[in-house]
Design an enzyme around this catalytic site. Structure first.
Site, PDB file in Angstrom:
ATOM      1  CB  SER A 203     -12.082 -12.740   9.232  1.00 33.91           C
ATOM      2  OG  SER A 203     -11.379 -13.460  10.216  1.00 33.91           O
TER       3      SER A 203
ATOM      4  CG  ASP B 194     -13.044 -20.221   7.523  1.00 39.94           C
ATOM      5  OD1 ASP B 194     -11.952 -20.154   8.119  1.00 39.94           O
ATOM      6  OD2 ASP B 194     -13.615 -19.226   7.048  1.00 39.94           O
TER       7      ASP B 194
ATOM      8  CG  HIS C 231     -10.280 -17.131   6.896  1.00 45.84           C
ATOM      9  ND1 HIS C 231     -11.409 -17.342   7.655  1.00 45.84           N
ATOM     10  CD2 HIS C 231      -9.836 -15.887   7.230  1.00 45.84           C
ATOM     11  CE1 HIS C 231     -11.634 -16.284   8.420  1.00 45.84           C
ATOM     12  NE2 HIS C 231     -10.700 -15.386   8.165  1.00 45.84           N
TER      13      HIS C 231
END
Length: 479
Positions: free
Chosen positions: A203, A414, A443
């Site tokens: 991320s 995502d 995610h």
């Protein structure tokens, strides 16, 4: 060609000059502080780093570091720095979490797994904005139903920015940035006595890794970036891209809910989508246990991060029946204030943000139509529009200069870091990178998703350095 650190700094930052990495004293490892879950295998320590690398002899701050040592010295290659995302997220216990989610033994043998709380976060010297519970409950994604809501949110954002500046840690905020965290990582590398580091970041951690390997390409070994932000990091484009991410991912949930009539959310994906809008409007009129339509949208967005969509369906069912969801995840705890403060510092310190309230009103109107599920939230105004100081240095530019040692892994749907942003980062890296795109939602791709093709490709790269000759597409599995 290898460059000196000074030359590399000039290439990245123009006229901004930063101090070279200093030789660091060996780290003194000991037990780790109590965390979210037990960390019996971890060792922890704290090291000093400059608050402002342009003034290396000035004030210092603490950075907390952890180590999960390899137990196979014959196979050990080096160290694998890790970051779980954020910004504002703690990473000290992340190596232990990776072990719990079955980081392959071959990787555990190959590396000492290194975690750390980034500057401003957790057990490192933390920042605060003295945010109230009410401010934190509004969250990062307040949905604007019209121009008046943007004006209302502007008042909240302006107050938050002032609180951050006036808090006791206000002087730290300009230096809690991704570039400085990357410099801290290089101090960790030096303190570990390593000439290079490998990296696994997820991320926001993908942007941190991209910045590090752009600033210190000659010190970068094998870099895995999982669930990728674009090359600009968390700028206004990334925030608005959340709206696109929810549009990409939501059809998976609509299909799941329609296939499970026991939840009563609709018998077709179209009816589930209609239920979303009906529930949001109803909760705006009459919240359930404090959950408004805006918070419902945020709860749905967060639920789409998981590969397991059952809890989200259960939460929808509860709210539809006038009950609080079992796992709302909406009540901030003591660590949440630090998370919000550090997040503000990084977002506002990394990028220059528009300051016109009218401009945000236009963006909200556009994205309400373009991304009807969440766009009017992700385009809304936030504290960075009123941040008291401009970024202290230009943003690090991600380019194709450096070794071909980056492997990107990305879910096709995502919600948090959409494929569109990942493709821009892939283009910026050029031949430095290869990207593995996986036909799955959620995610987090490596380990947190069930796709054997994607997981095997990443593990092989970390263990052997074997990287696909070309970008790879992994078909859906276990669906």
């Amino acid at each position: 060609m290898r460059k000196t650190l000074l030359a590399a700094a000039l290439a990245v930052f123009g006229t901004t000059v930063v101090a070279p990495a200093a030789s660091a004293a060996p780290l003194d490892w000991g037990p780790c502080p109590a965390g979210a879950f037990p960390t019996p295998d971890l060792q922890c320590t704290t090291m000093k780093v400059p608050l402002d690398y342009r003034n290396p002899d000035g004030r210092t701050i603490d950075v907390a570091v952890s180590r999960l040592p390899s137990k196979n010295p014959e196979k050990r290659r080096g160290v694998l720095l890790t970051n779980p995302g954020g910004p504002g997220g703690e990473g000290l216990d992340y190596p232990q979490l990776l072990k719990l989610v079955k980081l392959p033994q071959s990787v555990l043998d190959e590396y000492d797994i290194i975690g750390f709380d980034p500057r401003g976060v957790g057990h490192s010297t933390p920042v605060t904005c003295d945010l109230t519970l009410e401010q934190m409950m509004i969250g990062n994604l307040p949905y604007a139903n019209g121009p008046a809501d943007v004006v209302k949110q502007a008042a909240v954002a302006k107050a938050e920015a002032k609180q951050c500046a006036d808090a006791g840690t206000g002087p730290m905020l300009p230096y809690v940035t991704t570039a400085n965290t990357a410099r801290d990582m290089d101090r960790i590398r030096a303190a570990l006595g390593e000439s290079t580091v490998s990296y696994l970041g997820a991320s926001y951690g993908t942007y941190l890794g991209a910045v590090y390997t752009s600033m210190f390409p000659e010190r970068s070994d094998r870099f895995v970036l999982d669930s990728n932000l674009g090359p600009g990091g968390y700028d206004i484009d990334a925030m608005r891209n959340f709206g696109r991410g929810m549009e990409d991912r939501f059809p998976d949930f609509a299909k799941f809910a329609a296939a499970h009539p026991e939840y009563g959310l609709g018998t077709t994906p179209a009816r589930v989508t209609a239920k979303f809008h009906e529930l949001a409007a109803r909760l705006d009129r009459k919240p359930v246990e404090g959950i408004t339509g805006s918070l419902f949208r945020g709860l749905t967005f967060e639920g789409l991060y998981s590969t397991n969509l059952k809890p989200l369906a259960e939460n929808w069912q509860a709210l539809d029946q006038g009950r609080a969801p079992k796992t709302p995840g909406l009540t901030p705890d003591d660590s949440a204030e630090n998370l919000f403060a550090a997040r503000f510092a990084v977002l506002c310190g990394d990028s220059s943000w528009p300051r016109s309230v009218a401009g945000y009103q236009v963006d909200v109107a556009i994205d309400r139509i373009r991304y009807p599920l969440l766009g009017a939230a992700t385009a809304n105004i936030a504290a960075c529009a009123f941040w008291p100081s401009a970024p202290v240095e230009p943003k690090v530019r991600i380019t194709d200069r450096g070794p071909a040692n980056v492997l990107m892994v990305q879910n096709e749907r995502d919600p948090g870091t959409p494929l569109a942003g990942a493709r821009k980062l892939r283009a910026a890296f050029g031949d430095r990178a290869r990207m593995v795109t996986i036909d799955q939602g959620g995610h987090g791709a490596y380990l947190f998703g069930p796709n054997g093709c994607g997981n095997t490709t990443v593990t092989e790269f970390l263990v052997s350095g074997s990287r696909p000759a070309h970008d790879r597409y992994c078909a859906a599995e276990n669906r």
